[in-house]
Design an enzyme around this catalytic site. Structure first.
Site, PDB file in Angstrom:
ATOM      1  N   GLY A   1       1.994   7.276  -3.113  1.00  0.00           N
ATOM      2  CA  GLY A   1       1.308   7.043  -1.607  1.00  0.00           C
ATOM      3  C   GLY A   1       2.282   7.385  -0.766  1.00  0.00           C
ATOM      4  O   GLY A   1       2.072   8.482   0.156  1.00  0.00           O
TER       5      GLY A   1
ATOM      6  N   GLN B   1       5.003   4.155   6.092  1.00  0.00           N
ATOM      7  CA  GLN B   1       4.826   6.103   5.405  1.00  0.00           C
ATOM      8  C   GLN B   1       4.022   6.879   7.236  1.00  0.00           C
ATOM      9  O   GLN B   1       3.811   7.800   6.540  1.00  0.00           O
ATOM     10  CB  GLN B   1       3.863   5.534   4.302  1.00  0.00           C
TER      11      GLN B   1
ATOM     12  N   ASP C   1       8.061  -4.760  -0.901  1.00  0.00           N
ATOM     13  CA  ASP C   1       9.049  -4.044  -1.988  1.00  0.00           C
ATOM     14  C   ASP C   1       8.938  -4.928  -3.226  1.00  0.00           C
ATOM     15  O   ASP C   1       8.512  -4.903  -4.335  1.00  0.00           O
ATOM     16  CB  ASP C   1       8.633  -2.631  -2.260  1.00  0.00           C
TER      17      ASP C   1
END
Length: 425
Positions: free
Chosen positions: A93, A167, A312
Protein backbone atom coordinates in the site's frame (compact mmCIF):
# COMPACT_ATOMS: atom_id res chain seq x y z
CA UNK A 1 2.35 -24.19 3.20
CA UNK A 2 1.11 -25.25 6.64
CA UNK A 3 3.82 -24.46 9.18
CA UNK A 4 3.92 -26.20 12.57
CA UNK A 5 5.23 -24.50 15.70
CA UNK A 6 6.07 -26.34 18.91
CA UNK A 7 6.10 -24.76 22.34
CA UNK A 8 9.41 -23.21 23.32
CA UNK A 9 10.66 -22.62 26.85
CA UNK A 10 13.00 -19.67 26.66
CA UNK A 11 14.41 -16.85 24.53
CA UNK A 12 17.92 -15.52 25.03
CA UNK A 13 20.48 -13.73 22.88
CA UNK A 14 20.58 -10.73 20.56
CA UNK A 15 19.12 -9.70 17.24
CA UNK A 16 19.90 -7.03 14.67
CA UNK A 17 17.02 -6.76 12.23
CA UNK A 18 16.90 -5.58 8.59
CA UNK A 19 15.96 -1.96 8.02
CA UNK A 20 12.58 -0.52 8.88
CA UNK A 21 10.15 -1.04 6.02
CA UNK A 22 8.51 2.40 6.21
CA UNK A 23 11.83 4.26 6.29
CA UNK A 24 13.27 2.06 3.52
CA UNK A 25 10.37 2.90 1.17
CA UNK A 26 10.87 6.60 1.71
CA UNK A 27 14.64 6.44 1.36
CA UNK A 28 14.14 4.80 -2.05
CA UNK A 29 11.59 7.45 -3.07
CA UNK A 30 13.70 10.43 -2.01
CA UNK A 31 16.96 9.01 -3.40
CA UNK A 32 15.26 8.34 -6.74
CA UNK A 33 13.83 11.87 -6.86
CA UNK A 34 17.13 13.55 -5.93
CA UNK A 35 19.75 14.54 -8.46
CA UNK A 36 22.87 12.39 -8.02
CA UNK A 37 23.88 9.31 -6.06
CA UNK A 38 22.58 8.27 -2.65
CA UNK A 39 23.53 5.22 -0.56
CA UNK A 40 20.93 3.40 1.55
CA UNK A 41 22.45 1.23 4.26
CA UNK A 42 20.57 -1.59 6.00
CA UNK A 43 17.62 -1.35 3.62
CA UNK A 44 14.64 -3.67 4.22
CA UNK A 45 14.87 -6.98 2.37
CA UNK A 46 11.08 -7.52 2.31
CA UNK A 47 9.04 -7.91 -0.85
CA UNK A 48 7.22 -4.61 -0.31
CA UNK A 49 10.39 -2.53 -0.61
CA UNK A 50 11.49 -4.64 -3.58
CA UNK A 51 8.21 -3.62 -5.26
CA UNK A 52 9.07 0.05 -4.73
CA UNK A 53 12.56 -0.43 -6.19
CA UNK A 54 11.20 -2.26 -9.22
CA UNK A 55 8.67 0.50 -9.93
CA UNK A 56 11.44 3.09 -9.90
CA UNK A 57 13.55 0.92 -12.21
CA UNK A 58 10.66 1.07 -14.67
CA UNK A 59 10.71 4.86 -14.33
CA UNK A 60 14.38 5.04 -15.33
CA UNK A 61 16.18 4.98 -11.98
CA UNK A 62 19.31 2.84 -11.77
CA UNK A 63 20.18 0.84 -8.64
CA UNK A 64 23.35 -0.95 -7.60
CA UNK A 65 22.73 -3.55 -4.91
CA UNK A 66 25.45 -4.73 -2.57
CA UNK A 67 25.16 -7.02 0.47
CA UNK A 68 23.52 -4.54 2.82
CA UNK A 69 23.56 -1.35 0.78
CA UNK A 70 21.82 0.05 -2.26
CA UNK A 71 23.31 2.84 -4.37
CA UNK A 72 20.57 4.89 -6.05
CA UNK A 73 21.37 7.01 -9.09
CA UNK A 74 18.71 9.69 -8.66
CA UNK A 75 17.23 11.38 -11.72
CA UNK A 76 16.41 14.79 -10.25
CA UNK A 77 13.31 16.99 -10.49
CA UNK A 78 10.90 15.54 -13.07
CA UNK A 79 13.67 13.40 -14.48
CA UNK A 80 11.64 10.17 -14.56
CA UNK A 81 10.83 8.33 -17.79
CA UNK A 82 7.38 7.08 -18.67
CA UNK A 83 7.12 3.38 -17.84
CA UNK A 84 6.63 1.06 -20.81
CA UNK A 85 4.10 -1.04 -18.87
CA UNK A 86 1.96 -0.94 -15.75
CA UNK A 87 3.73 -0.25 -12.45
CA UNK A 88 3.05 -3.21 -10.15
CA UNK A 89 3.04 -2.30 -6.45
CA UNK A 90 2.64 -5.95 -5.43
CA UNK A 91 1.19 -6.13 -1.91
CA UNK A 92 2.50 -2.72 -0.86
CA UNK A 93 0.00 0.00 0.00
CA UNK A 94 2.90 2.36 0.69
CA UNK A 95 4.26 1.86 -2.82
CA UNK A 96 0.90 2.39 -4.51
CA UNK A 97 -0.22 5.42 -2.51
CA UNK A 98 3.07 7.31 -2.36
CA UNK A 99 3.80 6.60 -6.03
CA UNK A 100 0.42 8.02 -6.98
CA UNK A 101 1.31 11.34 -5.34
CA UNK A 102 4.67 11.48 -7.08
CA UNK A 103 3.36 10.49 -10.52
CA UNK A 104 0.44 12.92 -10.32
CA UNK A 105 3.03 15.71 -10.73
CA UNK A 106 4.87 14.19 -13.72
CA UNK A 107 4.44 15.08 -17.38
CA UNK A 108 3.41 11.60 -18.55
CA UNK A 109 0.67 9.04 -17.94
CA UNK A 110 1.02 6.08 -15.58
CA UNK A 111 -1.02 3.12 -14.39
CA UNK A 112 -0.44 1.47 -10.99
CA UNK A 113 -1.62 -2.08 -10.30
CA UNK A 114 -1.11 -4.54 -7.45
CA UNK A 115 -1.83 -8.05 -6.26
CA UNK A 116 -5.29 -9.33 -5.33
CA UNK A 117 -5.03 -8.15 -1.73
CA UNK A 118 -3.80 -4.64 -2.56
CA UNK A 119 -6.45 -4.37 -5.29
CA UNK A 120 -9.13 -4.51 -2.59
CA UNK A 121 -7.72 -1.65 -0.50
CA UNK A 122 -9.35 1.83 -0.66
CA UNK A 123 -7.71 4.42 -2.90
CA UNK A 124 -10.36 7.16 -2.93
CA UNK A 125 -8.71 8.57 0.20
CA UNK A 126 -5.75 9.66 -1.95
CA UNK A 127 -7.62 10.33 -5.18
CA UNK A 128 -9.98 12.94 -3.68
CA UNK A 129 -7.35 15.30 -2.22
CA UNK A 130 -5.06 14.82 -5.24
CA UNK A 131 -7.96 15.91 -7.45
CA UNK A 132 -8.29 19.02 -5.27
CA UNK A 133 -4.65 19.67 -6.18
CA UNK A 134 -5.55 19.45 -9.87
CA UNK A 135 -4.50 15.85 -10.50
CA UNK A 136 -6.28 13.72 -13.08
CA UNK A 137 -6.83 10.39 -11.32
CA UNK A 138 -9.03 7.51 -12.45
CA UNK A 139 -9.84 4.56 -10.16
CA UNK A 140 -11.68 1.30 -10.75
CA UNK A 141 -15.45 1.14 -10.29
CA UNK A 142 -14.79 -0.04 -6.70
CA UNK A 143 -12.55 2.98 -6.00
CA UNK A 144 -9.50 0.73 -5.87
CA UNK A 145 -6.57 -0.21 -8.10
CA UNK A 146 -5.77 0.06 -10.91
CA UNK A 147 -5.03 3.79 -10.64
CA UNK A 148 -4.65 5.67 -13.92
CA UNK A 149 -2.81 8.99 -13.71
CA UNK A 150 -2.77 11.56 -16.54
CA UNK A 151 -0.53 14.64 -16.82
CA UNK A 152 -1.96 17.71 -15.11
CA UNK A 153 -1.03 21.02 -13.50
CA UNK A 154 -0.60 20.41 -9.75
CA UNK A 155 -1.37 23.27 -7.34
CA UNK A 156 -0.90 23.69 -3.63
CA UNK A 157 -3.49 22.60 -1.07
CA UNK A 158 -4.72 23.47 2.42
CA UNK A 159 -6.34 20.25 3.61
CA UNK A 160 -7.42 18.44 6.77
CA UNK A 161 -7.14 14.66 6.47
CA UNK A 162 -10.48 12.97 7.33
CA UNK A 163 -8.54 9.82 8.30
CA UNK A 164 -5.18 10.11 10.08
CA UNK A 165 -2.99 8.15 7.69
CA UNK A 166 0.76 8.39 7.11
CA UNK A 167 0.35 7.01 3.59
CA UNK A 168 -2.24 9.62 2.59
CA UNK A 169 -0.19 12.39 4.21
CA UNK A 170 2.98 11.27 2.40
CA UNK A 171 1.16 10.93 -0.93
CA UNK A 172 0.05 14.57 -0.76
CA UNK A 173 3.46 15.77 0.36
CA UNK A 174 5.09 14.08 -2.63
CA UNK A 175 2.71 15.86 -4.99
CA UNK A 176 3.17 19.20 -3.18
CA UNK A 177 6.95 19.03 -3.50
CA UNK A 178 6.43 19.92 -7.16
CA UNK A 179 4.64 23.23 -6.41
CA UNK A 180 6.30 26.57 -5.63
CA UNK A 181 3.47 27.72 -3.36
CA UNK A 182 3.30 26.29 0.15
CA UNK A 183 0.81 23.52 0.96
CA UNK A 184 -0.53 22.86 4.44
CA UNK A 185 -1.88 19.58 5.81
CA UNK A 186 -3.65 19.14 9.13
CA UNK A 187 -3.59 15.65 10.62
CA UNK A 188 -5.86 15.26 13.65
CA UNK A 189 -3.98 12.39 15.33
CA UNK A 190 -0.27 11.73 15.41
CA UNK A 191 0.83 9.32 12.65
CA UNK A 192 4.18 7.99 11.45
CA UNK A 193 6.36 10.96 10.61
CA UNK A 194 9.18 9.38 8.59
CA UNK A 195 8.39 11.52 5.54
CA UNK A 196 8.60 14.73 7.57
CA UNK A 197 11.81 13.65 9.32
CA UNK A 198 13.66 12.53 6.19
CA UNK A 199 12.66 15.72 4.33
CA UNK A 200 13.18 17.88 7.43
CA UNK A 201 9.71 19.40 7.05
CA UNK A 202 8.12 21.85 9.44
CA UNK A 203 5.51 20.10 11.61
CA UNK A 204 3.77 21.83 14.52
CA UNK A 205 1.26 20.63 17.11
CA UNK A 206 -1.90 22.73 17.45
CA UNK A 207 -5.41 22.38 18.86
CA UNK A 208 -6.53 21.22 15.40
CA UNK A 209 -3.85 18.55 15.18
CA UNK A 210 -0.45 18.34 13.52
CA UNK A 211 0.15 21.09 10.94
CA UNK A 212 2.66 20.22 8.20
CA UNK A 213 3.85 22.72 5.60
CA UNK A 214 5.89 22.01 2.44
CA UNK A 215 6.64 23.20 -1.08
CA UNK A 216 9.16 22.71 -3.87
CA UNK A 217 11.91 24.19 -1.68
CA UNK A 218 11.71 20.96 0.36
CA UNK A 219 12.44 18.73 -2.65
CA UNK A 220 14.91 15.97 -1.65
CA UNK A 221 18.62 16.08 -2.36
CA UNK A 222 21.13 13.24 -2.72
CA UNK A 223 22.47 11.95 0.60
CA UNK A 224 23.36 8.76 2.45
CA UNK A 225 20.78 6.99 4.60
CA UNK A 226 21.15 4.55 7.47
CA UNK A 227 17.88 2.68 8.02
CA UNK A 228 17.42 1.52 11.63
CA UNK A 229 16.04 -1.96 12.29
CA UNK A 230 12.33 -2.52 11.73
CA UNK A 231 10.47 -1.91 15.00
CA UNK A 232 7.30 -3.63 13.71
CA UNK A 233 9.27 -6.80 12.96
CA UNK A 234 10.85 -6.53 16.40
CA UNK A 235 7.43 -6.42 18.08
CA UNK A 236 6.92 -10.18 17.64
CA UNK A 237 10.21 -11.00 19.37
CA UNK A 238 9.53 -8.43 22.10
CA UNK A 239 6.19 -10.02 23.04
CA UNK A 240 7.61 -13.55 22.82
CA UNK A 241 10.42 -12.62 25.22
CA UNK A 242 8.09 -10.88 27.67
CA UNK A 243 5.79 -13.90 27.90
CA UNK A 244 8.42 -16.64 28.31
CA UNK A 245 9.96 -17.18 31.78
CA UNK A 246 13.68 -16.57 32.39
CA UNK A 247 14.06 -14.86 29.01
CA UNK A 248 16.13 -11.87 27.94
CA UNK A 249 16.72 -10.42 24.50
CA UNK A 250 18.90 -7.58 23.18
CA UNK A 251 17.69 -5.99 19.92
CA UNK A 252 20.36 -3.71 18.46
CA UNK A 253 20.12 -0.58 16.28
CA UNK A 254 16.32 -0.64 16.22
CA UNK A 255 14.13 2.32 15.21
CA UNK A 256 12.96 4.31 18.24
CA UNK A 257 10.89 6.83 16.32
CA UNK A 258 8.28 8.03 18.84
CA UNK A 259 5.49 7.65 16.27
CA UNK A 260 6.36 3.94 16.07
CA UNK A 261 6.97 3.02 19.71
CA UNK A 262 3.41 3.42 20.94
CA UNK A 263 3.05 -0.34 21.35
CA UNK A 264 6.14 -0.35 23.59
CA UNK A 265 4.50 2.33 25.74
CA UNK A 266 1.35 0.19 25.95
CA UNK A 267 3.41 -2.87 26.93
CA UNK A 268 5.22 -0.85 29.60
CA UNK A 269 1.87 0.24 31.02
CA UNK A 270 0.98 -3.46 31.11
CA UNK A 271 4.12 -4.08 33.21
CA UNK A 272 6.71 -4.93 30.54
CA UNK A 273 10.40 -4.69 31.40
CA UNK A 274 11.78 -2.93 28.30
CA UNK A 275 14.81 -0.64 28.47
CA UNK A 276 16.24 1.57 25.69
CA UNK A 277 19.97 2.30 25.66
CA UNK A 278 22.79 3.46 23.34
CA UNK A 279 20.43 5.86 21.58
CA UNK A 280 21.50 7.88 18.54
CA UNK A 281 20.04 9.71 15.52
CA UNK A 282 20.55 9.32 11.76
CA UNK A 283 18.67 11.34 9.09
CA UNK A 284 16.54 12.77 11.94
CA UNK A 285 15.49 9.20 12.83
CA UNK A 286 16.21 8.06 16.42
CA UNK A 287 17.42 4.53 17.01
CA UNK A 288 19.17 2.47 19.68
CA UNK A 289 19.21 -0.84 21.52
CA UNK A 290 16.38 -2.47 23.45
CA UNK A 291 16.73 -4.93 26.31
CA UNK A 292 13.60 -7.00 26.93
CA UNK A 293 13.12 -9.25 29.96
CA UNK A 294 10.36 -11.68 31.05
CA UNK A 295 7.46 -9.82 32.66
CA UNK A 296 4.05 -10.39 34.22
CA UNK A 297 1.56 -8.38 32.19
CA UNK A 298 -1.81 -6.88 33.04
CA UNK A 299 -4.25 -5.63 30.42
CA UNK A 300 -4.90 -1.89 30.37
CA UNK A 301 -7.30 0.47 28.64
CA UNK A 302 -5.87 1.57 25.27
CA UNK A 303 -6.76 5.22 24.42
CA UNK A 304 -8.19 6.01 20.99
CA UNK A 305 -5.59 8.72 20.41
CA UNK A 306 -2.75 6.21 20.26
CA UNK A 307 -4.41 3.89 17.70
CA UNK A 308 -2.76 5.39 14.55
CA UNK A 309 0.61 4.93 16.27
CA UNK A 310 0.07 1.21 17.06
CA UNK A 311 -2.11 0.10 14.16
CA UNK A 312 0.37 -2.45 12.72
CA UNK A 313 1.22 -3.90 16.13
CA UNK A 314 -2.36 -4.60 17.25
CA UNK A 315 -2.22 -8.27 16.16
CA UNK A 316 0.77 -9.02 18.41
CA UNK A 317 -0.55 -6.76 21.19
CA UNK A 318 -3.70 -8.89 21.17
CA UNK A 319 -1.55 -12.01 21.62
CA UNK A 320 0.15 -10.34 24.58
CA UNK A 321 -3.28 -9.51 25.96
CA UNK A 322 -4.37 -13.15 25.95
CA UNK A 323 -1.53 -14.10 28.31
CA UNK A 324 -1.90 -10.99 30.46
CA UNK A 325 -4.18 -10.78 33.49
CA UNK A 326 -7.62 -9.38 32.74
CA UNK A 327 -9.50 -8.99 29.46
CA UNK A 328 -7.96 -7.55 26.31
CA UNK A 329 -10.20 -5.05 24.53
CA UNK A 330 -9.51 -2.44 21.89
CA UNK A 331 -11.80 0.02 20.11
CA UNK A 332 -11.48 2.65 17.40
CA UNK A 333 -9.48 0.37 15.10
CA UNK A 334 -11.78 0.27 12.07
CA UNK A 335 -8.72 1.00 9.94
CA UNK A 336 -7.67 -2.62 10.60
CA UNK A 337 -10.44 -3.73 8.26
CA UNK A 338 -8.66 -1.98 5.38
CA UNK A 339 -5.22 -3.53 5.72
CA UNK A 340 -3.76 -6.48 3.76
CA UNK A 341 -6.80 -8.34 5.03
CA UNK A 342 -9.66 -7.44 7.36
CA UNK A 343 -7.46 -7.81 10.42
CA UNK A 344 -10.30 -7.51 12.93
CA UNK A 345 -12.03 -10.48 11.32
CA UNK A 346 -8.72 -12.36 10.86
CA UNK A 347 -7.81 -11.97 14.52
CA UNK A 348 -11.21 -12.82 15.95
CA UNK A 349 -11.62 -15.84 13.66
CA UNK A 350 -8.24 -17.25 14.70
CA UNK A 351 -8.81 -16.62 18.40
CA UNK A 352 -12.07 -18.54 18.13
CA UNK A 353 -10.11 -21.40 16.52
CA UNK A 354 -8.19 -21.61 19.81
CA UNK A 355 -11.41 -21.79 21.84
CA UNK A 356 -11.25 -18.28 23.24
CA UNK A 357 -14.32 -16.15 23.88
CA UNK A 358 -14.38 -13.29 21.37
CA UNK A 359 -16.65 -10.29 20.88
CA UNK A 360 -16.21 -8.56 17.53
CA UNK A 361 -17.34 -4.97 16.93
CA UNK A 362 -17.37 -2.85 13.81
CA UNK A 363 -14.31 -1.00 15.10
CA UNK A 364 -12.72 -3.37 17.60
CA UNK A 365 -12.87 -6.61 19.55
CA UNK A 366 -12.58 -8.18 23.01
CA UNK A 367 -10.90 -11.46 23.97
CA UNK A 368 -11.27 -13.46 27.15
CA UNK A 369 -11.20 -17.04 28.43
CA UNK A 370 -8.62 -19.78 28.04
CA UNK A 371 -7.22 -21.71 25.09
CA UNK A 372 -9.16 -24.98 24.98
CA UNK A 373 -8.22 -26.39 21.56
CA UNK A 374 -5.22 -28.69 21.28
CA UNK A 375 -2.73 -27.72 18.55
CA UNK A 376 -5.05 -25.17 16.89
CA UNK A 377 -4.67 -24.41 13.20
CA UNK A 378 -4.62 -20.73 12.31
CA UNK A 379 -5.32 -18.98 9.02
CA UNK A 380 -2.76 -16.36 8.01
CA UNK A 381 -5.18 -14.94 5.41
CA UNK A 382 -1.94 -14.33 3.44
CA UNK A 383 -1.25 -11.41 5.79
CA UNK A 384 2.34 -11.25 7.05
CA UNK A 385 1.49 -9.68 10.40
CA UNK A 386 -1.30 -12.17 11.11
CA UNK A 387 1.07 -15.03 10.21
CA UNK A 388 3.82 -13.84 12.57
CA UNK A 389 1.40 -13.00 15.41
CA UNK A 390 -0.06 -16.50 15.38
CA UNK A 391 3.33 -18.13 15.08
CA UNK A 392 4.22 -16.40 18.37
CA UNK A 393 0.87 -17.47 19.81
CA UNK A 394 1.61 -21.08 18.78
CA UNK A 395 5.10 -21.00 20.33
CA UNK A 396 3.51 -20.06 23.66
CA UNK A 397 0.89 -22.84 23.71
CA UNK A 398 1.60 -26.13 25.51
CA UNK A 399 0.42 -28.07 22.46
CA UNK A 400 1.91 -25.72 19.88
CA UNK A 401 -0.07 -24.74 16.79
CA UNK A 402 -0.05 -24.45 13.02
CA UNK A 403 -0.24 -21.46 10.64
CA UNK A 404 -1.17 -21.82 6.98
CA UNK A 405 0.43 -19.91 4.09
CA UNK A 406 3.21 -18.83 6.41
CA UNK A 407 5.43 -17.92 3.48
CA UNK A 408 3.59 -14.58 3.24
CA UNK A 409 5.96 -13.26 5.95
CA UNK A 410 8.42 -12.51 3.14
CA UNK A 411 6.40 -9.35 2.47
CA UNK A 412 8.10 -7.69 5.44
CA UNK A 413 10.57 -10.13 7.05
CA UNK A 414 11.75 -13.08 4.94
CA UNK A 415 14.37 -13.95 7.61
CA UNK A 416 11.84 -14.45 10.41
CA UNK A 417 12.65 -18.15 10.88
CA UNK A 418 16.39 -17.57 10.94
CA UNK A 419 16.00 -14.80 13.51
CA UNK A 420 13.68 -16.92 15.63
CA UNK A 421 15.95 -19.97 15.64
CA UNK A 422 18.92 -17.83 16.64
CA UNK A 423 17.37 -16.84 19.98
CA UNK A 424 15.38 -19.96 20.99
CA UNK A 425 17.01 -21.79 23.88
Amino acid sequence: MLQSFNKINKVNGELELPGDKSISHRAVFFSSMAKGDSAINNISNGDDVKSTIECFRQLGVQFETKKNEVIVHGVGYKGFNEASSFLNAGNSGTTARLLTGLLAAQDFSSTITGDESLSRRPMLRIAEPLRLMGAEIELSANKTLPIRISPSQIKNINYTLPVSSAQVKSCLILAGLHVNEQSILIVKDETRDHTERLLNLKSEKSDAGWIISFSQKDYPFAQDYFVPGDISSASFFIVLTLLLPDSELLIKNISLNPTRTGFINVLKQMGANIIAMNTSVSNNEPFGDLIIRSSNLNNVSIPLSIVPNIIDEIPILAVAGIFADGTFEIKGVEELRKKETDRINSLTDNFRQAGLSVDEYDAGFKISGRVTVSQPQFNSFNDHRIAMAFSVFSLLLDTGGKVDNFECVKISNPEFFTQLNSVIR
